[in-house]
Design a protein around this motif. Structure first.
Motif, mmCIF file in Angstrom:
data_model
loop_
_atom_site.group_PDB
_atom_site.id
_atom_site.type_symbol
_atom_site.label_atom_id
_atom_site.label_comp_id
_atom_site.label_asym_id
_atom_site.label_seq_id
_atom_site.Cartn_x
_atom_site.Cartn_y
_atom_site.Cartn_z
ATOM 1 N N UNK A 199 0.816 -1.221 0.000
ATOM 2 C CA UNK A 199 0.000 0.000 0.000
ATOM 3 C C UNK A 199 0.846 1.265 0.000
ATOM 4 N N UNK A 200 0.201 2.384 -0.352
ATOM 5 C CA UNK A 200 0.879 3.674 -0.429
ATOM 6 C C UNK A 200 0.897 4.360 0.932
ATOM 7 N N UNK A 201 1.610 5.472 0.990
ATOM 8 C CA UNK A 201 1.641 6.254 2.220
ATOM 9 C C UNK A 201 0.310 6.992 2.394
ATOM 10 N N UNK A 202 -0.114 7.170 3.645
ATOM 11 C CA UNK A 202 -1.389 7.869 3.891
ATOM 12 C C UNK A 202 -1.322 9.340 3.492
ATOM 13 N N UNK A 203 -2.480 9.875 3.174
ATOM 14 C CA UNK A 203 -2.577 11.312 2.914
ATOM 15 C C UNK A 203 -2.356 12.078 4.216
ATOM 16 N N UNK A 204 -1.913 13.294 4.110
ATOM 17 C CA UNK A 204 -1.662 14.101 5.302
ATOM 18 C C UNK A 204 -2.963 14.368 6.042
ATOM 19 N N UNK A 205 -2.902 14.290 7.355
ATOM 20 C CA UNK A 205 -4.086 14.555 8.168
ATOM 21 C C UNK A 205 -4.146 13.643 9.373
ATOM 22 N N UNK A 206 -4.990 13.988 10.313
ATOM 23 C CA UNK A 206 -5.157 13.217 11.542
ATOM 24 C C UNK A 206 -6.612 12.802 11.717
ATOM 25 N N UNK A 207 -6.840 11.671 12.402
ATOM 26 C CA UNK A 207 -8.225 11.241 12.662
ATOM 27 C C UNK A 207 -8.969 12.243 13.528
ATOM 28 N N UNK A 208 -10.279 12.266 13.372
ATOM 29 C CA UNK A 208 -11.121 13.141 14.189
ATOM 30 C C UNK A 208 -11.173 12.618 15.622
ATOM 31 N N UNK A 209 -11.428 13.516 16.556
ATOM 32 C CA UNK A 209 -11.532 13.123 17.955
ATOM 33 C C UNK A 209 -12.903 13.442 18.547
ATOM 34 N N UNK A 210 -13.757 14.049 17.772
ATOM 35 C CA UNK A 210 -15.063 14.458 18.287
ATOM 36 C C UNK A 210 -15.973 13.255 18.508
#
Length: 273
Positions: A84-95
Motif C-alpha cells: 500500500x501507499x503512504x497515507x494522505x496528510x491529516x489526523x483522525x477526528x476526535x469528536x
C-alpha cells in the motif's frame, strides 16, 4: 491335607485378587489418561476463550473494551512487503456525540459507501432498507469526516477472515460516543452461521445493540454467529483490494493482529444513488 472345597475357595480368592489388581491398575491408567486429557482440554479452552475475548469482532466505542482487541502473543515473524501507499496528510477526528443522529436518509433509496484507502478504492453497496440506523449513522459520520485518516487496525487470517476498521484511535477501543441498534440479523445471506466473502458488518462489544463506528469487511467466508449487523456488500474491485491486504498478512503471525499492509482510510464518502 487340603480338601477339594478348600482348594476351590483358595482358587476363587486368588482369582478375585487378580481381578482386583487388574481393576486397580486400569483405574490408575484411566486417572493418568484423564489428567492428560483435562490438561489438553484446558489449553484448548484457554485458547478458545482468548480468541473470543480478542473479539471475533469485538471492540467499539467504550474504553472498557480495550481487552477485546488484545491479540495472542507470538514470536515476531518477517513481514511481507507492504503493498500500500503512504497515507494522505491529516489526523483522525476526535469528536464524539452523546446520542445517535436523527434519521436523515431516505430509507427507500440506494446508498454507496466509498472508502478511498492507501491500498485502493473499496466501494460498498449499502443495505439501506434492511439496516437504516446503521446506514444513517455511516452517512452522518462520513459527512463529519469521522473515518478520514483512520487506520484499519485489525486483520484476522485464521478461523475468520476479516479486516476491521472504523476506530479513530487505531487500537480497537474508540467510537463515536453513541451506539446503534442491531439490524438485519436474519439477512438471507447469513446461512449456516457464515458471513460470506464481501459482507460488511458492524463490530460490537459482544452485547446486543452496542454497534458504534467500527466495522469489518469479510474477504473470505467466515463462520460467525449472526450477531453482527450486515449492512453492505463490497464490489468486485473492492474485493481485489481486500485480498491484496490479506495476502500481506498480520503482524503477530498468530492469525489476529494489525495488518502488515498500511491500511488507512484517506477519505470515506456516503452517496445517494
Amino acid at each position: 491335607m487340603v480338601s477339594q472345597e478348600q482348594r476351590r475357595r483358595q482358587l476363587a480368592r486368588e482369582k478375585f485378587l487378580r481381578q482386583q489388581q487388574r481393576r486397580t491398575a486400569a483405574r490408575r491408567k484411566a486417572r493418568v489418561r484423564n489428567t492428560v486429557i483435562a490438561s489438553v482440554l484446558g489449553v484448548v479452552l484457554v485458547g478458545s476463550l482468548a480468541l473470543y475475548t480478542t473479539g471475533t469482532l469485538k471492540g467499539d466505542d467504550d474504553k472498557a473494551n480495550a481487552s477485546a482487541e488484545a491479540t495472542p502473543s507470538a514470536s515476531t515473524t518477517s513481514k511481507a512487503p507492504d503493498p500500500c501507499d503512504k497515507p494522505a496528510a491529516g489526523k483522525p477526528a476526535t469528536k464524539t456525540w452523546k446520542k445517535e443522529p436523527a434519521m436523515s436518509i431516505d430509507k427507500s433509496a440506494d446508498y454507496t459507501l466509498k472508502l478511498d484507502t492507501t491500498c485502493g478504492e473499496i466501494d460498498v453497496a449499502l443495505k439501506t432498507s434492511a439496516a437504516p440506523h446503521t446506514v444513517n449513522s455511516f452517512d452522518f459520520l462520513a459527512g463529519k469526516g469521522y473515518f478520514d485518516h483512520t487506520k484499519c487496525h485489525r486483520l484476522t487470517t485464521d478461523g475468520i477472515y476479516v479486516l476491521q476498521c472504523g476506530d479513530p484511535t487505531g487500537q480497537g477501543t474508540g467510537g463515536p460516543g453513541y451506539t446503534i441498534p442491531d439490524e438485519n440479523l436474519k439477512d438471507k445471506s447469513l446461512k449456516d452461521n457464515t458471513y460470506p466473502a464481501g459482507t460488511v458488518a458492524m463490530a460490537n462489544t459482544g452485547q446486543k445493540n452496542t454497534g458504534g463506528s467500527q466495522f469489518f469487511l469479510v474477504y473470505q467466508d467466515s463462520k460467525l454467529p449472526p450477531s453482527y449487523t450486515p449492512f453492505g456488500t463490497v464490489s468486485e474491485a473492492g474485493m481485489k483490494v481486500l485480498k491484496k491486504i490479506a495476502e500481506a498478512g498480520e503482524s503477530t503471525g498468530a492469525g489476529d493482529g494489525a495488518p502488515n499492509a498500511t491500511v488507512v482510510i484517506d477519505k470515506a464518502t456516503v452517496t445517494k444513488s
